[in-house]
Enzyme design. Sequence first.
Site, PDB file in Angstrom:
ATOM      1  CG  ASP A  65      20.423   6.653   8.842  1.00  0.00           C
ATOM      2  OD1 ASP A  65      20.536   7.805   8.384  1.00  0.00           O
ATOM      3  OD2 ASP A  65      19.507   5.874   8.508  1.00  0.00           O
ATOM      4  CG  ASN A 107      13.031  -2.003   7.143  1.00  0.00           C
ATOM      5  OD1 ASN A 107      12.429  -2.916   6.599  1.00  0.00           O
ATOM      6  ND2 ASN A 107      14.283  -1.665   6.823  1.00  0.00           N
ATOM      7  CG  ASP A 175      15.938  -4.766   6.201  1.00  0.00           C
ATOM      8  OD1 ASP A 175      16.727  -3.826   6.423  1.00  0.00           O
ATOM      9  OD2 ASP A 175      15.140  -4.776   5.247  1.00  0.00           O
ATOM     10  NE  ARG A 203       8.959   9.393   8.872  1.00  0.00           N
ATOM     11  CZ  ARG A 203      10.055   8.830   8.395  1.00  0.00           C
ATOM     12  NH1 ARG A 203      10.705   7.923   9.113  1.00  0.00           N
ATOM     13  NH2 ARG A 203      10.535   9.158   7.224  1.00  0.00           N
ATOM     14  CG  ASP A 205      12.270   4.849   8.936  1.00  0.00           C
ATOM     15  OD1 ASP A 205      12.354   5.973   8.424  1.00  0.00           O
ATOM     16  OD2 ASP A 205      13.160   3.978   8.833  1.00  0.00           O
ATOM     17  CD  GLU A 253      10.559   7.103   4.638  1.00  0.00           C
ATOM     18  OE1 GLU A 253      11.411   7.828   4.097  1.00  0.00           O
ATOM     19  OE2 GLU A 253      10.857   6.151   5.386  1.00  0.00           O
ATOM     20  CG  HIS A 320      14.131  13.730   8.102  1.00  0.00           C
ATOM     21  ND1 HIS A 320      12.804  13.490   7.817  1.00  0.00           N
ATOM     22  CD2 HIS A 320      14.712  12.515   8.237  1.00  0.00           C
ATOM     23  CE1 HIS A 320      12.603  12.184   7.781  1.00  0.00           C
ATOM     24  NE2 HIS A 320      13.748  11.561   8.029  1.00  0.00           N
ATOM     25  CG  ASP A 321      15.236  11.344   4.663  1.00  0.00           C
ATOM     26  OD1 ASP A 321      16.231  11.298   5.421  1.00  0.00           O
ATOM     27  OD2 ASP A 321      14.247  10.615   4.797  1.00  0.00           O
TER      28      ASP A 321
HETATM   29  C1  NOJ Z   1      13.867   6.910   6.194  1.00  0.00           C
HETATM   30  C2  NOJ Z   1      14.339   8.041   7.027  1.00  0.00           C
HETATM   31  O1  NOJ Z   1      13.573   9.183   6.734  1.00  0.00           O
HETATM   32  C3  NOJ Z   1      15.802   8.228   6.721  1.00  0.00           C
HETATM   33  O2  NOJ Z   1      16.299   9.389   7.311  1.00  0.00           O
HETATM   34  C4  NOJ Z   1      16.546   6.998   7.173  1.00  0.00           C
HETATM   35  O3  NOJ Z   1      17.903   7.101   6.798  1.00  0.00           O
HETATM   36  C5  NOJ Z   1      15.967   5.740   6.551  1.00  0.00           C
HETATM   37  N1  NOJ Z   1      14.535   5.695   6.584  1.00  0.00           N
HETATM   38  C6  NOJ Z   1      16.461   4.527   7.273  1.00  0.00           C
HETATM   39  O4  NOJ Z   1      15.861   4.468   8.539  1.00  0.00           O
END
Ligand code: NOJ
Length: 560
Positions: A65, A107, A175, A203, A205, A253, A320-321
């Site tokens: 990821d 997380n 998790d 930041r 997550d 986030e 970035h997502d």
């Molecule tokens: C949010 C991140 O911005 C994303 O890129 C990631 O895949 C997920 N959290 C899991 O960590």
Amino acid sequence: MRVTETSDQWWKTAVFYCLHVDTYYDSNGDGVGDLGGLAERIDYLAELGVTCIWLMPIYPTPGRDDGYDVTDFYGIDPRVGHHGQFVEIIRTAKDRGLRVIVDAVINHTSDQHPWFKAARRSVDNPFHDYYVWRSDTPPDTSDQVAFPDVENSIWAKDEKLGQWYLHHFYSYQPDLNVANPKVRDEIDRMLGFWLQLGVDGFRMDAVPYFVDDVETRAESKDHPEVPADPHQHLRDLRAFVNRRKGNAMLLGEVNVPHDQQLKYFGGQAGDELHMMFDFIGMQNVYLSMARRDVRPLAAALVDRPPIHPTCQWATFLRNHDELTLDKLTDEERQEVFAAFGPEPQEQIYGRGLKRRLPTMLGGDPRRIRMAYSLLFTLPGTPTLFYGEEIGMGEDLAAEGRMAVRTPMQWTSGRNGGFSTARPSRLVQRLTPGGYGPEHVNVADQRRDPDSLWSFMHKLIRAYRACPELGWGQFEVLEQPHHQVLAHRSFTDEASVVALHNFGPEPVTVELTLAQGCVDLVDLLGLDDLSTDDQGRVTVALEGYGFLWLRVHPPGTARLP
Ligand code: NOJ
């Protein structure tokens, strides 16, 4: 508000710049960006004017990821460098007046993390309880998965143990059980480690997943020492971080509806997250642009919950997502899809788009500039994703969200100046076509006073000169044109009015801005105005035009 306060609560007037070290600049020619490369580009970032670098994960990772699957919270992936270089980056950034925050992915871990490997050895293993397990067959949770193209449940079975573990994201990202005090201690220790190395915050997550998660909370039954209020964990984290470093900041986030946002800031006490991304504002920017009608955006801004004075919204147009549109209605989302990403390969997860802003706006420079001008005047702290300053596009052929994570385009030369490696060895191919480095790159734009880069540089300078944009109160100004957002951010001493035309046609707007005659300083140009003796002014906006005006009463300390 005294101007000197802006340094204490630096995050309220910062300009964040998110980058992925892997794709930023490769200093050793192996095809992967690295910390040595980032060090070479700190002066560039200082020149652009951003004030805080946000590093996407650099921890050791199997990379399934893109680094959000961590195997060692204290490490740095050897592909990108080592701790010595990290400390050099922090020191050099500080010297250039830049702060650095890093992604904290608390997380979950990678399933290759030693804790998880131990956890699945036996139910009696001390690490078993670091994760969230259940022994009974889970119900259908297909509506809760983050990545519906790959997953259909938030539980995955460990065949050997005959138990299921919780994973809100991919099944290779189990998790963590934050109900377990040992896990909380591990998280504190890890944050403390990076603070000690000099970062200015994190930041955070996926915050709602570890704070408000019912499954994890169920686990707390086994931990009677855990307070019943799940937000106590976030309060404890904030208190810990600020004990270790008084002005460190947590940027979360948190993509939840307006009525759930305030609790992540710690409600009226303001003692949880310092900052939160404004996902709802962002989604309504796109809906408003699609409709050429600012009312959805105006409503999204006005409906934000009032937050504690030390807290702040992080505004953004792209990250970035995927460009998530999950908080729009189905019809609204379809409108945005139709306007900005009608092709199936441009869409993802049924809720978002894989494109960057310039391609969505058809490359129209007027509209692109209007959008960024808007970003810098929205009440909050603007956050850029690398490459936005030059208008990079995407690679739709790349897998999923990787479409927008192509290597930074520094020059028009080989590999866009990103790396000297053979193109086949690059971590990811460069954006192909008209948005590729031949046409879109830093070197050309930095020297061109009319480029997007130069415009962005000007916006950043103007934003930094107007702390009321980050600190002030906010109001939408009444006027009859639905294609125009006219708003004002103000404190006791200062007031900035911004106008943005979301439509292609020119428009004339009349506003009442003062009691009598005041000067109005054109903050992006030379066309100063003044109000008449009734405090009124009439301004003409081009199609997709915009204007920032500082209301400049006589005797103000601000420079015109
Ligand atoms: C949010 C991140 O911005 C994303 O890129 C990631 O895949 C997920 N959290 C899991 O960590």
